[in-house]
Design an enzyme around this catalytic site. Structure first.
Site, mmCIF file in Angstrom:
data_model
loop_
_atom_site.group_PDB
_atom_site.id
_atom_site.type_symbol
_atom_site.label_atom_id
_atom_site.label_comp_id
_atom_site.label_asym_id
_atom_site.label_seq_id
_atom_site.Cartn_x
_atom_site.Cartn_y
_atom_site.Cartn_z
ATOM 1 N N GLU A 60 2.369 20.780 48.989
ATOM 2 C CA GLU A 60 3.050 21.734 49.868
ATOM 3 C C GLU A 60 2.120 22.348 50.910
ATOM 4 O O GLU A 60 2.561 22.703 52.003
ATOM 5 C CB GLU A 60 3.702 22.843 49.035
ATOM 6 N N HIS A 129 11.312 27.409 38.069
ATOM 7 C CA HIS A 129 12.162 26.705 39.035
ATOM 8 C C HIS A 129 13.410 27.496 39.392
ATOM 9 O O HIS A 129 14.366 26.940 39.916
ATOM 10 C CB HIS A 129 12.591 25.335 38.469
#
Lengths: 328, 332
Positions: A60, A129
């Site tokens: 990322e 998550h």
């Protein structure tokens, strides 16, 4: 107007903007063959070519940083970080670079980019998550943070975000992709930084965003059956924040309740409540209350997870408590 | 340690004007830094100040290999790179003074020089953080067919963070025209390279991504130019990224706050024997390119440029307070 899903609405926005402007390109995690973790980019690589839609490794930091660089180089990248939880690995690029380029170098250059990420819980994905981290990013001057609740807003806000000259963090919600709604075909823009009254009412203002807007609307419908008319304001953008719409509503209803899926402390609800009392204290007939996510990491077990996320019942209960403070 | 025999000036293929300009630039950088250090001590300059003394040959040699439409993106020890790229030293000094006339309008300071018109894309102060940006700039160059090479400069301290590996991997995958230039001055702040990196030959870290990589004598301006010319041609020709490791040394502390307790004086003295400015002067004189009069004139010119820069910075206005709210958004 056709009824389409949130996923389709976002897909249409990307497709239309790519057709309109060749500088728009998409890269990030699993955007080509997989079509995006939630299917939003499905088919785009085939139609626009892998020069404009391409996969990045699961890294990322370089995805976000390359988006900043590409924007400085004259492109309008839409970077896919997959989820807001993973945006933490890109937080340095988002906060230290994307949000700073314009200012730190004396306004010589802005970075027109969009970073898409999924936020929110409710899909039993456990604690790493399922987070709602929008307030962390909305805290930062230089960034814009957008959180659409409906398919129409998803399309209109994404198109505006791509056309905007500033860095926009575009946070979708994991449970909204299959939600259907009426969406105008073709050119449909929703301005960044504009809230919307999604339901009118006279008794109390519910201030929500993202999926909690829909939950607030559900609560408002149920309250209506009991004779309580709640007005629902959907913030849509968290930065810039449209307090005018919120304050206008509060001046009408004289009561406010904020609704957020995120944790309560230092959150969006805290910000809204604070600003209402700063700007409209004399209009209030009762203290502002907050309905927020329970302050725990989200558990996997269905019953525990559901207990942590606000629902219509909790909103209704809080609304009645606010109304009780004012004696009607 | 870096290369063995210095390239003969006469064999460099460069004309006298170019060679003398290299010396001029190196002298200007050195004098600018010495003056900045002095002004920092006098309280005229605040914040962090990282001086480039000793590393001048790297900036001047490498940046001379670029075309005007190419880009430089670098780390926070950026004064030398900005000067070598041709940024106006007046506006650089004004930036150090926090004045409105500074290259970044006084918003950035020492670590954040920027001049878009000259392809100088910062001055970045998160170690390793600008390597992903270089990849993105390279992507834009390819996509928009700009035929532009991005020279990305960072220190040895920036080669241990994840960004470094993520960026080299993606640079190779996406075949972007980026020349990665590591200024290996043997210390990341006060931590010696061997304490921070399992691999002491930094260029070997790039080689594992199948990126051509080599080590260069960073105290030799002509060696730096020669290696960078080759690297730039590789990148511009579609060959993708290239990696250079320049062996160099900073003569002063990491910043003005550094008491330099972590390295021996003898080590510093040893490296000062290889002062890139003195070495280059000697070679130019030996080969008859530089006369004592040339040097005298150059010393005078660079002194004047620095004095003018200080005067300009002193006399420039502070940013107006209304500027506090400017430049946060392009579309507020």
């Amino acid at each position: 107007m056709p009824m389409i899903t949130y996923r389709e609405a976002l897909h249409h926005a990307l497709r239309e903007e790519m057709t309109r402007d060749e500088r728009v390109l998409i890269f990030g995690e699993d955007v080509v063959a997989y079509g995006g973790a939630y299917g939003v980019t499905s088919g785009l690589a085939k139609d626009y070519g892998e020069k404009r839609v391409f996969d990045a490794p699961i890294a990322e930091g370089v995805i976000a940083g390359a988006a900043v660089g590409a924007a400085m180089g004259g492109l309008r990248p839409v970077a896919e970080l997959m989820t807001i939880n993973f945006a933490l690995l890109a937080a340095d690029q988002i906060i230290n670079h994307a949000a700073k380029v314009m200012h730190m170098f004396g306004g010589q250059m802005s970075v027109p980019l969009v970073m898409r990420a999924v936020g929110g819980g409710g899909a039993q994905l456990a604690s790493t998550h399922s987070q709602s981290l929008e307030s962390m990013f909305a805290h930062v001057p230089g960034l814009k943070v957008v959180t659409p609740a409906t398919p129409a807003d998803g399309k209109g806000l994404l198109k505006s975000a791509i056309r905007d000259d500033d860095p926009v963090l575009f946070i979708e919600h994991a449970l909204l992709y299959r939600v259907r709604g009426e969406v105008p075909e073709g050119e449909h823009l929703v301005a960044l930084g504009k809230a919307e009254v999604k339901r009118e009412g006279k008794d109390i203002t519910l201030v929500a965003y993202s999926r909690m807007t829909l939950v607030a609307l559900q609560a408002a419908d149920l309250l209506s059956q009991e004779g309580i008319e709640a007005e629902v304001v959907d913030l849509r953008s968290l930065r810039p924040l449209d307090m005018e719409t919120v304050l206008a509503s509060v001046r009408k209803t004289h009561r406010a309740l904020t609704v957020e899926e995120a944790w309560r402390s230092y959150g969006i609800g805290a910000e809204i409540a604070s600003r209402i009392q700063e700007e409209a204290f004399d209009d209030l007939d009762a203290p502002i209350r907050r309905v927020s996510g329970v302050e725990v990491p989200l558990p996997y077990a269905k019953n525990l997870e559901q207990a942590a996320i606000p629902d219509a019942q909790r909103i209704m209960k809080a609304v009645k408590e606010v109304l009780a403070r004012t004696g009607g | 340690m870096g290369g063995k025999t210095a390239t003969k000036v006469g064999q460099s293929g460069l004309d006298k004007k170019t060679l003398l300009n290299f010396l001029h630039q190196m002298l200007l950088i050195r004098k600018f830094e010495d003056k900045a250090g002095e002004l920092y001590a006098r309280g005229k300059i605040a914040g962090f100040l990282h001086l480039y003394n000793g590393e001048e040959a790297v900036a001047v040699g490498a940046i001379s290999a670029l075309e005007p439409h190419d880009l430089v993106i670098t780390h926070y020890r950026d004064h030398g790179h900005a000067t070598a790229r041709g940024l106006d030293v007046k506006r650089l000094m004004a930036e150090l003074f926090g004045k409105a006339t500074g290259v970044s309008k006084g918003h950035g300071g020492s670590m954040h020089f920027f001049d878009a018109t000259l392809g100088f894309y910062g001055g970045w102060a998160i170690v390793g953080g600008h390597l992903p940006l270089a990849v993105g700039l390279g992507l834009a160059s390819n996509y928009l067919r700009k035929n532009q090479v991005i020279l990305c400069i960072f220190g040895d301290g920036g080669t241990n963070i994840g960004y470094f590996y993520e960026s080299l991997n993606v640079a190779k995958l996406w075949n972007v025209p980026v020349v990665f230039l590591c200024e290996n001055n043997l210390y990341g702040m006060g931590t010696a390279l061997h304490r921070a990196s399992a691999i002491r030959e930094v260029y070997r870290k790039a080689a594992v991504f199948d990126i051509p990589a080599e080590r260069v004598d960073g105290m030799d301006v002509l060696a730096m130019r020669e290696a960078t010319v080759k690297a730039v041609a590789h990148a511009r020709g579609g060959g993708g990224p290239y990696f250079l490791e320049a062996m160099t040394y900073r003569f002063r502390g990491h910043s003005m706050a550094d008491p330099i307790l972590y390295r021996d004086k003898s080590e510093v003295e040893e490296w000062k024997q290889r002062d890139p400015i003195i070495l280059f002067q000697q070679r130019l004189r030996e080969e008859g390119v530089l006369t004592p009069q040339d040097l005298e004139q150059m010393e005078r010119e660079t002194d004047e440029l620095v004095a003018d820069a200080v005067k300009f910075a002193e006399e420039s206005p502070e940013p107006p307070l209304s500027d506090l709210h400017e430049d946060i958004y392009a579309n507020p």
